[in-house]
Write a protein that holds these residues in place. Sequence first.
Motif, PDB file in Angstrom:
ATOM      1  N   PRO A 256       0.734  -1.155   0.080  1.00 56.53           N
ATOM      2  CA  PRO A 256      -0.040   0.078   0.173  1.00 56.53           C
ATOM      3  C   PRO A 256       0.997   1.285  -0.036  1.00 56.53           C
ATOM      4  O   PRO A 256       2.065   1.091   0.306  1.00 56.53           O
ATOM      5  N   ASP A 258       1.654   3.897   1.982  1.00 53.14           N
ATOM      6  CA  ASP A 258       2.695   4.519   2.817  1.00 53.14           C
ATOM      7  C   ASP A 258       3.973   3.554   2.810  1.00 53.14           C
ATOM      8  O   ASP A 258       5.060   3.815   2.974  1.00 53.14           O
ATOM      9  N   GLN A 259       3.884   2.251   2.739  1.00 59.95           N
ATOM     10  CA  GLN A 259       4.847   1.381   2.787  1.00 59.95           C
ATOM     11  C   GLN A 259       5.787   1.410   1.475  1.00 59.95           C
ATOM     12  O   GLN A 259       6.902   0.926   1.433  1.00 59.95           O
ATOM     13  N   ARG A 262       8.548   3.467   2.261  1.00 59.30           N
ATOM     14  CA  ARG A 262       9.541   3.040   3.285  1.00 59.30           C
ATOM     15  C   ARG A 262      10.360   1.868   2.254  1.00 59.30           C
ATOM     16  O   ARG A 262      11.556   1.761   2.464  1.00 59.30           O
TER      17      ARG A 262
END
Lengths: 273, 373
Positions: A256, A258-259, A262
């Motif tokens: 998704p 936001d990951q 990262r």
Amino acid sequence: MRKLTNRIYIGLVFLFLYIPIFVLIANSFNASKSRTVWTGFTFDWYVKLFHNETILGSLLNTLIIALVASVAATLLGTLAAIGIYNMKKVTRTIVMNISYLPIINPEIVTGVSLMLLFVAMKIELGYVTLILAHITFCVPYVILNVLPKLRQMDRNLYEAALDLGCTPTLAFRKVVIPEIMPGIMTGFLMSITYSIDDFVISYFTHGATSQTLPITIFSMTRRKVSPEVNALSAILFVVILAIMIIMNVSEMRKLPEDQRRRAAKAAKKGGRA
Amino acid sequence: MDKNKIIELKGIFKEYNGEQVLKGIDLDIHDKEFVTFLGPSGCGKTTTLRIIGGFVTPDSGDVLFNGRRVNDVPPYKRAVNTVFQKYALFPHLNVYENVAFGLRLKKEKESVIAAKVAEMLDLVNLRGFEKRSVSLLSGGQQQRVAIARALCNEPKVLLLDEPLGALDLQLRKEMQIELKKIQQRLEITFIYVTHDQEEALTMSDTVVVMNGGVIQQIGTPQDIYNEPVNAFVAKFIGESNILPGIMHEDYKVEFAGDNFECVDKGFRHLEPVDVVIRPEDITICPPSDKVINGLVESVLFKGVHYEIMVRAYSDLWKIHSTKAPEVGSVVGIDFTPEDIHIMRKMESSEDYAALEHLNEQRAGTGEEAGTVE
């Protein structure tokens, strides 16, 4: 204006990086054996390549060694990282530096010393020594990738698992391993890459029947560069490129929003220095 | 004991790297009680909680659950569950799987799990969030998942380690009320750690004030606020004026250059004491001979009230009032005998012997010291 110069600059950098590879790929389709004259397009070298027993044999060697060594190194490295993570500060610093030493150490020193060790221990140079050597230089990379993941992990996660009824082993399997999995995977892939890539250490630790691809290519070029090598190199490049693209695309799809950010950060960190 | 004790801590000592974190904790916690450990950071409240949870083993002393010693029982075998400070949700699992985690370990049937998870998500107002990734939730929502996950195992005691610390003020107030409701509805024991005195006073049945690894006072929020046992508690719970004084006889104390009538007794003749007067108990009146007179040094608007600093002799008084006198004017400081709280002087807030002595005395007057009612 500024934008334009930026683009030209980036273009030049990429050109500089990729021109050698494009020259090589182009040459693999060159009908002439000469590397300077283009005489026509051909698939001959590819056909010949797939009939060259030496090359195919050493390719198989390389893949087997890379796989075995990487699996072993990933296991060892992950366990080592967990051990190091749980050490007291002073011991941790010392052990970390010792385990990073093989990375800084010149490859030729590692190669020669491994060879001396194997000879002294009367282990015949061959598959076993190659695999052992490859495990040796892969382990630090796994530690290097797993340790940051452990550090990023909330220590409370493990305790939360215990709190909810996990035994320590179960908590480790159900919570810690999934948390550090990206690090383990990166470590594993890096190990495979380095293992396939390695020439110097393999050169000192291989036996007569256990040549790896880089060694075979090297011995071929010593006589005269066969265009088969160009074809082989081109295939390797394309395969690696394809794997990279597939990996990135699947990562993007899976994660998704936001990951994704990262993951991008982690990928940057994981890249070779 | 009218209520059954569920957890007993007996003479707990704990040392970390040569530093004594807990110095003899004795505490009884009862069934269905909302207990709060309150204290500044480093007072040992979290360590005490972790000892109850089983994550820390005390150096000496005993932890008892329902009268059974559990010092060596690992966390996964204890009938307590914890809500961690930073939630500690499992990032690789979605909301449903996080809450179901404990039940899956117990190998419950899927239908049982689904029903229980739904019930828990209902309880924390997160119905419909089952499939969400926990990393996409807001802080408040993550907090709710953490609570649901801990409650799903139906613990006898729920441990909460500063669970609202990371939330903003508005959300924190909402969650305080909600947590209290959940506790009352489920009828289980909550042990709650916080450094926020208002939070402690709002939610708790019993507040345990800690400092320097020692329990300073145990009591209801009203007790703690109205009858602090020492200067530390008085200072930590709410604001207060603490003045040095001398006890002349029962019901008579001297401080701020005058003699006052008070409601405290049982002190030695001429015993030095700390006198505590809450800023909101003081009334500002026209200056006269009957009260302490002082010069208004500053007036600060605080929203609900003004904070007025008044200098009288060498003492600086803090007064809360809805009316603001003019800076530089002379005013009278008025309070009733009931507003004066007398406390035995302590060498330091950690003076354990003095506290012991005080506890004994409180026990002697019918109150139970060292235990939670």
